[in-house]
Design a protein around this motif. Structure first.
Motif, PDB file in Angstrom:
ATOM      1  N   SER A  96    -102.219 -21.016 -27.658  1.00  0.00           N
ATOM      2  CA  SER A  96    -102.148 -20.453 -29.012  1.00  0.00           C
ATOM      3  C   SER A  96    -102.801 -19.083 -29.077  1.00  0.00           C
ATOM      4  CB  SER A  96    -102.819 -21.402 -30.013  1.00  0.00           C
ATOM      5  OG  SER A  96    -102.048 -22.552 -30.220  1.00  0.00           O
ATOM      6  N   ALA A 100    -100.892 -15.654 -29.830  1.00  0.00           N
ATOM      7  CA  ALA A 100    -101.312 -14.883 -31.004  1.00  0.00           C
ATOM      8  C   ALA A 100    -101.668 -13.447 -30.631  1.00  0.00           C
ATOM      9  CB  ALA A 100    -102.493 -15.575 -31.682  1.00  0.00           C
ATOM     10  N   ALA A 103     -98.383 -11.650 -29.570  1.00  0.00           N
ATOM     11  CA  ALA A 103     -97.551 -11.390 -30.749  1.00  0.00           C
ATOM     12  C   ALA A 103     -98.160 -10.313 -31.631  1.00  0.00           C
ATOM     13  CB  ALA A 103     -97.361 -12.686 -31.543  1.00  0.00           C
ATOM     14  N   HIS A 168     -92.484 -15.165 -32.000  1.00  0.00           N
ATOM     15  CA  HIS A 168     -93.587 -14.779 -32.886  1.00  0.00           C
ATOM     16  C   HIS A 168     -93.586 -13.277 -33.154  1.00  0.00           C
ATOM     17  CE1 HIS A 168     -96.377 -18.506 -32.735  1.00  0.00           C
ATOM     18  NE2 HIS A 168     -95.127 -18.872 -32.523  1.00  0.00           N
ATOM     19  N   CYS A 172     -93.339 -11.761 -36.958  1.00  0.00           N
ATOM     20  CA  CYS A 172     -94.528 -11.021 -37.384  1.00  0.00           C
ATOM     21  C   CYS A 172     -94.236  -9.542 -37.598  1.00  0.00           C
ATOM     22  CB  CYS A 172     -95.643 -11.169 -36.349  1.00  0.00           C
ATOM     23  SG  CYS A 172     -96.381 -12.811 -36.257  1.00  0.00           S
ATOM     24  N   SER A 229     -99.327 -16.086 -36.648  1.00  0.00           N
ATOM     25  CA  SER A 229     -98.908 -16.554 -35.336  1.00  0.00           C
ATOM     26  C   SER A 229     -99.689 -17.770 -34.872  1.00  0.00           C
ATOM     27  CB  SER A 229     -99.045 -15.428 -34.306  1.00  0.00           C
ATOM     28  OG  SER A 229     -98.769 -15.884 -33.003  1.00  0.00           O
ATOM     29  N   ASP A 232     -98.568 -21.088 -36.616  1.00  0.00           N
ATOM     30  CA  ASP A 232     -97.153 -21.382 -36.820  1.00  0.00           C
ATOM     31  C   ASP A 232     -96.782 -22.704 -36.142  1.00  0.00           C
ATOM     32  OD1 ASP A 232     -94.324 -20.394 -37.557  1.00  0.00           O
ATOM     33  OD2 ASP A 232     -94.173 -20.952 -35.443  1.00  0.00           O
ATOM     34  N   THR A 236     -92.333 -22.460 -33.634  1.00  0.00           N
ATOM     35  CA  THR A 236     -92.835 -22.795 -32.299  1.00  0.00           C
ATOM     36  C   THR A 236     -92.266 -24.110 -31.801  1.00  0.00           C
ATOM     37  OG1 THR A 236     -94.882 -21.642 -32.863  1.00  0.00           O
ATOM     38  CG2 THR A 236     -94.927 -23.051 -30.926  1.00  0.00           C
TER      39      THR A 236
END
Length: 289
Positions: A96, A100, A103, A168, A172, A229, A232, A236
């Motif tokens: 994750s 993140a 992204a 992502h 985003c 992100s 999410d 995902t």
């Protein structure tokens, strides 16, 4: 003559006295309305923060087993080595964070360029570009997720961590572009023109003048992209394949009970977000001063 002047002054001041008295009678109503609005606002804030407070409280709970739903006792052991008791949870959290950060970087680079183009220039198709941009924001997650899945399957792209990052970045990007565009619209174009008149090239003008001016918008877009992100789930779950992220791990573990490590990791993410938001606010105030 003096009496006439005094009577005229009294007549002129009478409406003001009446208005002042009327205003004095209205003031308690305005104060009561302000208090009611203030109390209602705090009730909404408490209601929104209550689940977070429960999560933080149960991160210090000492349950017997994986079912962390009943308060047993206070402990700090979950913030130590026991935090890594579940390797799959640790791997999901690492995925994750990786997604993140990737992204955020990708959407900030692309979204900043898109926001600059939409805010500074007028070209054919500008209205369509704005429509597509806001459509990507307002579209339901299930629509975007199914579209991305069909896109990857059509191109025969293996589902996994790369497809999650690409997905992502795509959803985003619009949030960053909207935030940067709003900042670009408030720029003073004469500053860029002055930099060019002083001999600065396009890159020097952007690096020394434009970027510092739009940096608050870029930072706000980056924080928004990171927050969207990292939590999410819908998109995902469609494009992840066998890769698990933190939200997907929580969803898959709900049948067997959620261990306290989930609350601890959620608390750490929340505290980190508060620190970043407070730091950006302080930097913004210093920049304003």
């Amino acid at each position: 003559m003096t009496v006439d002047i005094d009577s005229e002054r009294a007549r002129d001041s009478a409406p003001a006295v009446v208005a002042a008295r009327a205003g004095g009678r209205r003031r308690p109503r305005r104060r009561w309305g302000d208090r009611l609005l203030f109390a209602w606002t705090w009730l909404i804030i408490i209601w929104l923060a209550l689940p977070i407070a429960v999560m933080i409280m149960f991160s210090f709970n000492n349950p017997h087993g994986r079912f962390n739903f009943t308060w047993v006792g206070f402990t700090l052991k979950w913030y130590g080595p026991h935090l890594l008791d579940y390797p799959s949870l640790t791997t999901a959290m690492e995925n994750s964070l990786l997604v993140a950060f990737a992204a955020t970087v990708g959407s900030v680079v692309l979204g900043t360029l898109v926001g600059l183009a939409l805010g500074k220039y007028r070209f054919r198709g500008l209205g369509t570009a704005n429509l597509v941009q806001f459509a990507a924001i307002s579209a339901p997650d299930i629509v975007l997720a199914s579209s991305l899945l069909a896109f990857f399957v059509t191109l025969r792209v293996p589902l996994g961590l790369p497809t999650i990052i690409v997905a992502h970045i795509m959803f985003c990007l619009s949030f960053v572009a909207v935030t940067v565009r709003a900042r670009v619209l408030t720029l003073d174009r004469s500053l860029e023109e002055a930099a060019r008149d002083l001999g600065a090239g396009p890159w020097a003008t952007f690096r020394l003048v434009t970027l510092p001016l739009i940096f608050p918008g870029v930072l706000a877009g980056a924080l928004l992209a990171f927050a969207i992100s990292i939590d999410d789930f819908v998109v995902t779950s469609f494009v992840s394949g066998s890769t698990q992220t933190f939200p997907l791990w929580i969803w898959s573990a709900t049948r067997n009970g959620l261990p306290p490590q989930v609350d601890v990791l959620g608390t750490l993410i929340f505290v980190a977000g508060l620190i970043i938001a407070a730091t950006s606010a302080l930097l913004g105030r210093r920049g304003t001063r």
